[in-house]
Design an enzyme around this catalytic site. Sequence first.
Site: not given
Length: 264
Positions: A6, A10, A109, A111, A131
């Site tokens: 994932d 960052t 996205g 994610d 999130d």
Amino acid sequence: MILAFDIGNTNIKAAIFENNSIIQEWRISSDAKRTGDEYFSILRTLFKEESIQINKIEKTVLSSVVPSLIGPFIIVTQKLTGIKPLIISPDIYPKLSVKVPINAVHEIGTDLLCDAIEAWGQFNSACIVADFGTALSFTAVDKNANIAGVAIAPGIGTAFKSLFNNTALLPSVPLEIPPTSLGKNTIVAIQSGIVLGYKGLVESLINQMKIDMEKETGTPKESIKVIATGGLNSMLQPISDIFDTIDKDLTLKGMLRISKECEF
């Protein structure tokens, strides 16, 4: 075993699943300047330290919101395992249990899609996923398993760092729940503004999203579950009852679920 990557702005989370459970997880910093060979060297060392039997990895799956790191991690997975990864992208969206609107296929996205897939899979119900990452993202799924929309704000940590990077006199302080909203010193004043301010943002936005979901999709407000994930969600847990559940590994679990739905 299944290996999942994932890739965020960052951090990069790498996880090994066995029998639907995460048996090992690592977090390394995202750096678009690193080559696939450099990441391969780092991960090979981590695997060796934990005595991971790479030959038992049967599938690999990759989600990235950093396009420049997709190529390097294809190299990483193939060199580590000899297996071509399943890349979560619009190519596979038609196979998934949660549907992405046509006009948002290239906007959402991966994610957030993983979050939505896992939340729907766990609850089989309309839901909103908060999130808490570099960005604070809210993904809404309606009663028919359609992604109804997304809201994005700066993440708590991002806002916190920005405050100190752009002011000369404010000190860096612990990111903690303050004893009161009425700061009598600079530390409590900053904690009040950031932590309690974000509590208000999160609760207000989730409630508004519920109202809009009912209006736009016919999803009853009271049926909508709220799930939190990401590194800083635990900060609000003691002072807010907005979340039905918290799952720090929601995105990774969503990647596992997608790998099964795609049957690769």
